[in-house]
Design a protein around this motif. Structure first.
Motif, PDB file in Angstrom:
ATOM      1  N   TYR A  98       0.822  -1.207   0.000  1.00 22.31           N
ATOM      2  CA  TYR A  98       0.000   0.000   0.000  1.00 22.31           C
ATOM      3  C   TYR A  98       0.860   1.262   0.000  1.00 22.31           C
ATOM      4  O   TYR A  98       0.701   2.151  -0.833  1.00 22.31           O
ATOM      5  CB  TYR A  98      -0.930  -0.007   1.209  1.00 22.31           C
ATOM      6  CG  TYR A  98      -1.794   1.227   1.315  1.00 22.31           C
ATOM      7  CD1 TYR A  98      -2.959   1.341   0.579  1.00 22.31           C
ATOM      8  CD2 TYR A  98      -1.430   2.288   2.149  1.00 22.31           C
ATOM      9  CE1 TYR A  98      -3.751   2.477   0.664  1.00 22.31           C
ATOM     10  CE2 TYR A  98      -2.216   3.420   2.255  1.00 22.31           C
ATOM     11  CZ  TYR A  98      -3.373   3.510   1.510  1.00 22.31           C
ATOM     12  OH  TYR A  98      -4.154   4.647   1.597  1.00 22.31           O
ATOM     13  N   TRP A  99       1.793   1.328   0.946  1.00 24.75           N
ATOM     14  CA  TRP A  99       2.584   2.555   1.056  1.00 24.75           C
ATOM     15  C   TRP A  99       3.537   2.721  -0.118  1.00 24.75           C
ATOM     16  O   TRP A  99       3.750   3.841  -0.602  1.00 24.75           O
ATOM     17  CB  TRP A  99       3.349   2.571   2.379  1.00 24.75           C
ATOM     18  CG  TRP A  99       2.454   2.703   3.564  1.00 24.75           C
ATOM     19  CD1 TRP A  99       2.288   1.797   4.565  1.00 24.75           C
ATOM     20  CD2 TRP A  99       1.578   3.802   3.857  1.00 24.75           C
ATOM     21  NE1 TRP A  99       1.357   2.254   5.484  1.00 24.75           N
ATOM     22  CE2 TRP A  99       0.907   3.490   5.070  1.00 24.75           C
ATOM     23  CE3 TRP A  99       1.285   5.008   3.221  1.00 24.75           C
ATOM     24  CZ2 TRP A  99      -0.025   4.343   5.657  1.00 24.75           C
ATOM     25  CZ3 TRP A  99       0.358   5.861   3.800  1.00 24.75           C
ATOM     26  CH2 TRP A  99      -0.287   5.528   4.996  1.00 24.75           C
ATOM     27  N   LYS A 100       4.091   1.636  -0.604  1.00 22.68           N
ATOM     28  CA  LYS A 100       5.005   1.744  -1.742  1.00 22.68           C
ATOM     29  C   LYS A 100       4.286   2.285  -2.974  1.00 22.68           C
ATOM     30  O   LYS A 100       4.882   2.997  -3.798  1.00 22.68           O
ATOM     31  CB  LYS A 100       5.614   0.369  -2.045  1.00 22.68           C
ATOM     32  CG  LYS A 100       6.858   0.441  -2.924  1.00 22.68           C
ATOM     33  CD  LYS A 100       7.560  -0.907  -2.969  1.00 22.68           C
ATOM     34  CE  LYS A 100       8.860  -0.811  -3.779  1.00 22.68           C
ATOM     35  NZ  LYS A 100       9.571  -2.118  -3.801  1.00 22.68           N
ATOM     36  N   VAL A 120       2.346   4.980  11.834  1.00 22.29           N
ATOM     37  CA  VAL A 120       2.149   5.066  10.387  1.00 22.29           C
ATOM     38  C   VAL A 120       3.443   5.484   9.703  1.00 22.29           C
ATOM     39  O   VAL A 120       3.787   4.973   8.623  1.00 22.29           O
ATOM     40  CB  VAL A 120       1.000   6.048  10.053  1.00 22.29           C
ATOM     41  CG1 VAL A 120       0.866   6.233   8.537  1.00 22.29           C
ATOM     42  CG2 VAL A 120      -0.313   5.547  10.643  1.00 22.29           C
ATOM     43  N   HIS A 121       4.164   6.411  10.311  1.00 24.37           N
ATOM     44  CA  HIS A 121       5.453   6.821   9.764  1.00 24.37           C
ATOM     45  C   HIS A 121       6.384   5.611   9.621  1.00 24.37           C
ATOM     46  O   HIS A 121       7.062   5.439   8.595  1.00 24.37           O
ATOM     47  CB  HIS A 121       6.085   7.882  10.673  1.00 24.37           C
ATOM     48  CG  HIS A 121       7.358   8.460  10.148  1.00 24.37           C
ATOM     49  ND1 HIS A 121       8.168   9.301  10.884  1.00 24.37           N
ATOM     50  CD2 HIS A 121       7.993   8.305   8.945  1.00 24.37           C
ATOM     51  CE1 HIS A 121       9.218   9.641  10.170  1.00 24.37           C
ATOM     52  NE2 HIS A 121       9.142   9.053   8.985  1.00 24.37           N
ATOM     53  N   SER A 122       6.418   4.746  10.619  1.00 20.74           N
ATOM     54  CA  SER A 122       7.258   3.547  10.563  1.00 20.74           C
ATOM     55  C   SER A 122       6.829   2.619   9.428  1.00 20.74           C
ATOM     56  O   SER A 122       7.674   2.027   8.741  1.00 20.74           O
ATOM     57  CB  SER A 122       7.199   2.803  11.898  1.00 20.74           C
ATOM     58  OG  SER A 122       7.739   3.594  12.931  1.00 20.74           O
ATOM     59  N   GLU A 123       5.525   2.486   9.218  1.00 21.33           N
ATOM     60  CA  GLU A 123       5.020   1.673   8.107  1.00 21.33           C
ATOM     61  C   GLU A 123       5.527   2.219   6.770  1.00 21.33           C
ATOM     62  O   GLU A 123       5.945   1.468   5.883  1.00 21.33           O
ATOM     63  CB  GLU A 123       3.486   1.670   8.084  1.00 21.33           C
ATOM     64  CG  GLU A 123       2.828   0.846   9.166  1.00 21.33           C
ATOM     65  CD  GLU A 123       1.311   0.862   9.035  1.00 21.33           C
ATOM     66  OE1 GLU A 123       0.798   1.368   8.015  1.00 21.33           O
ATOM     67  OE2 GLU A 123       0.621   0.380   9.954  1.00 21.33           O
ATOM     68  N   MET A 124       5.499   3.535   6.627  1.00 22.38           N
ATOM     69  CA  MET A 124       5.950   4.177   5.387  1.00 22.38           C
ATOM     70  C   MET A 124       7.435   3.893   5.138  1.00 22.38           C
ATOM     71  O   MET A 124       7.837   3.530   4.024  1.00 22.38           O
ATOM     72  CB  MET A 124       5.726   5.689   5.461  1.00 22.38           C
ATOM     73  CG  MET A 124       4.282   6.133   5.503  1.00 22.38           C
ATOM     74  SD  MET A 124       4.180   7.937   5.712  1.00 22.38           S
ATOM     75  CE  MET A 124       2.425   8.206   5.558  1.00 22.38           C
ATOM     76  N   VAL A 125       8.219   4.068   6.174  1.00 18.92           N
ATOM     77  CA  VAL A 125       9.671   3.861   6.050  1.00 18.92           C
ATOM     78  C   VAL A 125       9.972   2.406   5.727  1.00 18.92           C
ATOM     79  O   VAL A 125      10.775   2.092   4.826  1.00 18.92           O
ATOM     80  CB  VAL A 125      10.384   4.300   7.341  1.00 18.92           C
ATOM     81  CG1 VAL A 125      11.863   3.912   7.279  1.00 18.92           C
ATOM     82  CG2 VAL A 125      10.231   5.805   7.544  1.00 18.92           C
ATOM     83  N   ASP A 126       9.310   1.485   6.425  1.00 22.64           N
ATOM     84  CA  ASP A 126       9.537   0.048   6.203  1.00 22.64           C
ATOM     85  C   ASP A 126       9.151  -0.363   4.789  1.00 22.64           C
ATOM     86  O   ASP A 126       9.735  -1.302   4.222  1.00 22.64           O
ATOM     87  CB  ASP A 126       8.741  -0.780   7.211  1.00 22.64           C
ATOM     88  CG  ASP A 126       9.274  -0.635   8.632  1.00 22.64           C
ATOM     89  OD1 ASP A 126      10.410  -0.146   8.789  1.00 22.64           O
ATOM     90  OD2 ASP A 126       8.532  -0.990   9.578  1.00 22.64           O
ATOM     91  N   ALA A 127       8.165   0.333   4.205  1.00 20.01           N
ATOM     92  CA  ALA A 127       7.716  -0.004   2.856  1.00 20.01           C
ATOM     93  C   ALA A 127       8.599   0.612   1.775  1.00 20.01           C
ATOM     94  O   ALA A 127       8.406   0.345   0.588  1.00 20.01           O
ATOM     95  CB  ALA A 127       6.273   0.464   2.659  1.00 20.01           C
ATOM     96  N   GLY A 128       9.549   1.447   2.164  1.00 20.68           N
ATOM     97  CA  GLY A 128      10.441   2.054   1.185  1.00 20.68           C
ATOM     98  C   GLY A 128       9.871   3.279   0.504  1.00 20.68           C
ATOM     99  O   GLY A 128      10.292   3.633  -0.609  1.00 20.68           O
ATOM    100  N   MET A 129       8.933   3.962   1.149  1.00 22.48           N
ATOM    101  CA  MET A 129       8.417   5.202   0.566  1.00 22.48           C
ATOM    102  C   MET A 129       9.537   6.229   0.457  1.00 22.48           C
ATOM    103  O   MET A 129      10.384   6.343   1.343  1.00 22.48           O
ATOM    104  CB  MET A 129       7.284   5.767   1.423  1.00 22.48           C
ATOM    105  CG  MET A 129       5.933   5.119   1.184  1.00 22.48           C
ATOM    106  SD  MET A 129       4.603   5.947   2.105  1.00 22.48           S
ATOM    107  CE  MET A 129       4.424   7.479   1.179  1.00 22.48           C
ATOM    108  N   ILE A 130       9.519   6.965  -0.632  1.00 21.37           N
ATOM    109  CA  ILE A 130      10.530   8.002  -0.866  1.00 21.37           C
ATOM    110  C   ILE A 130      10.028   9.293  -0.225  1.00 21.37           C
ATOM    111  O   ILE A 130       9.107   9.946  -0.749  1.00 21.37           O
ATOM    112  CB  ILE A 130      10.776   8.176  -2.369  1.00 21.37           C
ATOM    113  CG1 ILE A 130      11.256   6.850  -2.973  1.00 21.37           C
ATOM    114  CG2 ILE A 130      11.802   9.280  -2.615  1.00 21.37           C
ATOM    115  CD1 ILE A 130      11.326   6.855  -4.488  1.00 21.37           C
ATOM    116  N   LEU A 131      10.626   9.667   0.891  1.00 20.10           N
ATOM    117  CA  LEU A 131      10.143  10.798   1.686  1.00 20.10           C
ATOM    118  C   LEU A 131      11.130  11.962   1.697  1.00 20.10           C
ATOM    119  O   LEU A 131      11.072  12.828   2.575  1.00 20.10           O
ATOM    120  CB  LEU A 131       9.859  10.335   3.116  1.00 20.10           C
ATOM    121  CG  LEU A 131       8.823   9.198   3.235  1.00 20.10           C
ATOM    122  CD1 LEU A 131       8.780   8.683   4.669  1.00 20.10           C
ATOM    123  CD2 LEU A 131       7.449   9.664   2.784  1.00 20.10           C
TER     124      LEU A 131
END
Length: 548
Positions: A98-100, A120-131
């Motif tokens: 989802y986050w990717k 939620v921030h941790s989920e984003m980072v773990d999924a490899g979102m480019i932030l």
């Protein structure tokens, strides 16, 4: 601030003038939490402080807690940012995928900040979102803060916020809405509803969806009308608690998608006997195509709890018009019309037929809106003829954010082409379905939602858990109608064969075309969008993978 109707200016005035009046009640399992307008201001101040060192831009809000969402939206708005409420993952979703999938969306929107919580921030980072180059603000520790009140001086024509489509991929489109558009919609729709002192709005709808955001949060806030809100997942777990919330708070208006009307009709026999929701003057069906049989069943089954025929109404709405386009008259009994099924093809003139298909009116258009049906060449059709509905008006959206080609393909000479099929008749709007929800069988238009409504009425088929699909038959050059249904448990092979015969007969009797294939699937097979609509594209993909 710039001249003309102005949404942020009105909210600023309400914070100043209504500080000790009720703003919202947040209903939790543990009990209700009430906010005055002053509470909204003080909690928004925390968000405003966190954004104070940034230049104006888009702020995405990825939050689950209702109070945090309210404070974040208005904190960003009052500080001159362009907020957009986004969905977080549901318990059933693969959070990594989802986050990717949102990387493309972030690249297109280029938000300057994301408001979220640590989990939620941790989920984003773990999924490899480019932030990269995005300020991540974790608001887990949000608290009321005193500060001198002020609001950003923006023009009426400036973009106030973005509404994103309710799909589940990173390709969501940001609908750009100006201060003027949001204000005009709030005024016009409020007038159509005669909203005012004594009203309050009940909602379990997600705030990232236009119905939850605009009808159940933004418009009431504009008018200073209290909001009573429940988390969508709490509603899913216990629909009765929403009725008890209504009873407890004496709310008067709510909006729900069609499937929720069916749900309450189905569970009415197990609800608490003495529930009283007679305080409600408007149960408004919207988001999906409004089905007369669903509203009739809702009123018939819920009448013992205080729901009257004149209380159950319809609205035609979309994010591109902020929300409402048309609305039936609250307090007036519904009177759906019957039209000959063969007259509902695109380009045909819809003709009344007492033995035909019952279609719900979505009411009269709101002030400032023009709506008509158009043919495939984009030419307007006379009243009564079926075509793609096109809308022009003074609170139309200003385009899809950073999607110029998409905007130009949908807004032609100031007309927004909705991709909804329908017609106007005696000054009222009738919506048949999405252009991509039409299955063409030997030249006849079959509306998927109509077939699904028939299926939901058949004993043994789980209501709201069926999909009507079209599959091309290359030997005939036409499509065939396929139905996929989830069943109640405990059906033998013989009973299933009998149920297939019943389905074929019921569909044929209603629309004159029988499904060529009927498949029964296990509970949970049918896929829906994040707003609760049948996802035909995803269900067709699953069908092809498993049955072809």
């Amino acid at each position: 601030m710039g001249g003309g109707p102005h949404f942020i200016q009105r909210i600023s005035e309400n914070i100043r003038d209504l500080c000790d009046e009720d703003y919202a009640t947040f209903a939790f399992k543990e009990g209700d939490i009430r906010w005055k307008w002053q509470d909204l201001e003080l909690n928004s101040n925390w968000v405003r402080n966190e954004l104070s060192d940034l230049q104006r831009g888009v702020v995405l809000i990825f939050l689950r807690d209702m109070r945090m969402i309210h404070a974040s939206l208005f904190g960003a708005l009052l500080s001159g940012f362009i907020p957009s409420i986004m969905p977080c993952t549901s318990p059933k979703q693969d959070s990594g995928a989802y986050w990717k999938s949102h990387n493309e969306l972030l690249a297109r929107i280029e938000p300057i900040a994301i408001l979220t919580v640590q989990e939620v921030h941790s989920e984003m980072v773990d999924a490899g979102m480019i932030l990269d180059n995005i300020k991540l603000i974790e608001i887990d520790m949000m608290e009321p803060i005193e500060r001198e009140f002020s609001s950003y001086s923006s023009a009426s024509g400036d973009i106030a916020l973005l509404q994103h489509s309710s799909g589940t991929t990173g390709l969501k489109k940001g609908v750009s809405l100006t201060n003027k558009a949001v204000a005009l919609h709030s005024e016009r729709y409020g007038s159509a509803l005669a909203i005012g002192k004594g009203d309050s709005v009940a909602s379990w709808l997600p705030l990232y969806h236009d119905m939850g955001l605009m009808a159940c949060m933004v418009m009431p806030a504009y008018h200073g009308v209290p909001i009573v809100q429940m988390d969508p997942f709490d509603w899913t777990a216990d629909p009765q608690s929403f009725l008890e919330m209504i009873e407890r708070n004496n709310t008067t208006l709510c909006w729900m998608p069609n499937f929720a009307f069916d749900l309450y009709a189905n569970i009415s026999s197990v609800l608490r006997d003495n529930i009283d929701v007679s305080c409600m003057r408007g149960w408004i069906n919207c988001s999906e195509v409004c089905r007369p049989e669903s509203m009739d069943r809702f009123q018939n089954q819920m009448g013992v709890f205080g729901v009257g025929n004149e209380d159950v109404q319809c609205c035609y709405a979309m994010a591109e018009t902020v929300f409402a386009v048309s609305q039936t008259e609250i307090g007036r009994a519904r009177s759906p019309a019957c039209f000959a099924s063969e007259s509902l093809n695109r380009g045909s003139k819809a003709t009344l037929d007492t033995h035909g298909v019952q279609i719900a009116s979505s009411g009269k258009k709101l002030e400032g809106i023009d709506i008509a049906a158009y043919n495939e060449r984009g030419e307007p059709l006379a009243e009564g003829y079926v075509g793609e509905l096109g809308i022009r008006g003074d609170y139309l959206f200003s385009g899809y954010f950073n999607l110029r080609e998409e905007t130009e393909s949908r807004i032609v000479e100031s007309i927004y082409f909705t991709r909804d099929l329908g017609f106007t008749f005696e000054g009222e709007v009738y919506v048949l379905g999405r252009t991509d929800d039409v299955i063409i069988v030997n030249g006849r238009n079959v509306y998927a939602h109509q077939v699904e409504s028939i299926l939901s009425m058949i004993e043994g088929v789980k209501p709201g858990r069926s999909a009507a699909l079209g599959l091309v038959n290359h030997s005939t050059g036409s499509e065939v109608l396929i139905t996929v249904c989830e069943l109640e448990i405990g059906f033998s092979a013989t009973e299933r064969n009998g149920l297939k015969r019943e389905i074929k007969k019921a569909v044929f009797d209603e629309i004159g075309i029988a499904p060529q294939r009927i498949e029964f699937v296990k509970p949970g097979w049918i896929r829906k969008t994040s707003s609760g609509k049948i996802s035909r594209k995803e269900n067709l993909r699953r069908y092809l993978d498993e049955f072809e």
